[in-house]
Design an enzyme around this catalytic site. Structure first.
Site, PDB file in Angstrom:
ATOM      1  N   PHE A 266       0.839  -1.014   0.139  1.00  0.00           N
ATOM      2  CA  PHE A 266      -0.016   0.252   0.078  1.00  0.00           C
ATOM      3  C   PHE A 266       1.044   1.102   0.053  1.00  0.00           C
ATOM      4  O   PHE A 266       2.074   1.285   0.983  1.00  0.00           O
ATOM      5  CB  PHE A 266      -0.993  -0.054   1.089  1.00  0.00           C
ATOM      6  N   ASP A 268       2.243   4.135   0.781  1.00  0.00           N
ATOM      7  CA  ASP A 268       1.778   5.374   1.440  1.00  0.00           C
ATOM      8  C   ASP A 268       3.165   6.504   1.435  1.00  0.00           C
ATOM      9  O   ASP A 268       4.234   6.058   0.612  1.00  0.00           O
ATOM     10  CB  ASP A 268       1.551   5.360   2.406  1.00  0.00           C
TER      11      ASP A 268
END
Length: 367
Positions: A266, A268
């Site tokens: 993910f 980020d």
């Protein structure tokens, strides 16, 4: 028709009845996140990978994950995550990931946005989980889509109360969070009978299909950008929503996905820090200077896209190396669990004041 002739109509009927009709076969859904990450990596000039360090990191990460017994149960071991395995929890996770973005602050810990709950003070992601639980305890139906779309009972002022801080710093992007909630509520109420479970049902056991559905139906999940003349898909929050469901329900019920390994890490602002600390990610001097000076980096800027895309590809190479060196890992270690481990490790290093490059500072709804 002779004895040796084939009744094509009967054959077609039998194929269809057995689910073997090629015209009825649906192509496997794909998020194109991994393909986008490879394209970004191949065309990056400011973010690179040290392959030797990637190989070394794979072994280090594998051993650490084995020692800490990282698995889907790790999700439910967190004290603030809901423990029940029902539709209410599914709604909680959806609400959480609609709002799961942009918690970084330029202030000291004691001054940054925080939430007091259960006798403790929480910052970052955990402040979001805490404020949702606090709202439910106060009788505010914050996980109900029909509540979000009714401004007479769910006013902006009430939502500001839900997001209230224990400090003078308010939650970043409050108005954007309110807009995300209202838009998500409108989509669910108009197209899915107000139930996120119907989205999961429509995905039919495919994590990739769920991610594609989210990005198609909800603009707040449409984490797409232009890079070097091409659209690239990153889908951080849509992917983490699928992963949270998978982990919370321990691969069963709503969390049963046949293609969970199609989900990437993910992308980020936290994981690139630990990948840089491990020597895997290398930055160009201008980019490194920009990050160390803690200057803002616009969402969609080539530097930002390179950071996110190359991080995804880096974790994919780590995953492949682990499976190559430790085939017994099989499906026990995937990009999701590697991401969970890297994120937790980065936070632990931060708490211990270990020297690391700062995270890049992009203020957006995408992460």
């Amino acid at each position: 028709m002779g004895d040796d002739d084939v009744d094509q109509d009967l054959l077609a009927f039998m194929r269809k009845a057995l689910g073997l009709d090629p015209s009825e076969t649906k192509a496997h859904p794909t998020t194109k996140v991994l393909e986008s990450a490879l394209y970004i990596f191949d065309n990056s000039i400011d973010v690179a990978l040290d392959r030797d360090c990637v190989m070394q990191a794979a072994e280090t990460i594998y051993n650490a994950m084995q020692k800490k017994a990282y698995g889907t149960s790790t999700w439910s071991e967190q004290e603030l995550h809901p423990q029940e395995k029902n539709e209410d929890t599914l709604n909680f996770i959806f609400t959480m990931d609609v709002l799961n973005f942009s918690f970084w602050s330029g202030l000291e810990d004691e001054k940054r946005f925080s939430v007091d709950y259960g006798g403790k003070r929480y910052t970052g992601y955990w402040s979001l989980v805490a404020l949702l639980r606090r709202a439910l305890d106060e009788g505010i139906p914050i996980t109900c889509p029909y509540f979000w779309v009714d401004p007479t009972i769910c006013s902006d002022d009430l939502l500001a109360h839900v997001f209230r801080s224990a400090t003078d710093e308010q939650i970043p992007l409050l108005q954007e969070r309110i807009e995300c909630l209202r838009e998500a509520g409108e989509v669910l109420c108009e197209r899915y009978d107000g139930r996120f479970s119907n989205c999961v049902k429509e995905a039919n056991g495919s994590a990739a299909a769920l991610v594609v559905l989210l990005s198609d139906e909800f603009t707040c999940f449409r984490d797409e950008h232009k890079f070097e003349g091409r659209r690239v898909n990153i889908y951080k929050r849509a992917q983490i929503l699928a992963a949270d469901i998978w982990a919370c329900f321990n691969k069963k019920s709503y969390g049963h996905f046949t293609d969970i390994d199609s989900i990437t890490m993910f992308a980020d602002y936290r994981v690139p820090v630990i990948l840089h600390a491990l020597g895997c990610l290398l930055y160009s001097p201008p980019l490194e200077a920009h990050i160390k000076a803690k200057k803002l980096l616009d969402t969609g800027h080539p530097w930002e896209v390179q950071l996110r895309g190359t991080s995804i590809w880096c974790v994919e190479l780590i995953r492949r190396q682990i499976q190559k060196m430790h085939p017994e890992a099989g499906n026990h270690i995937n990009a999701i669990l590697i991401d969970f481990y890297l994120y937790d490790t980065a936070k632990e290093m931060e708490r211990n004041k270990e020297e690391m490059i700062p995270h890049h500072r992009t203020r957006s709804i995408w992460y």
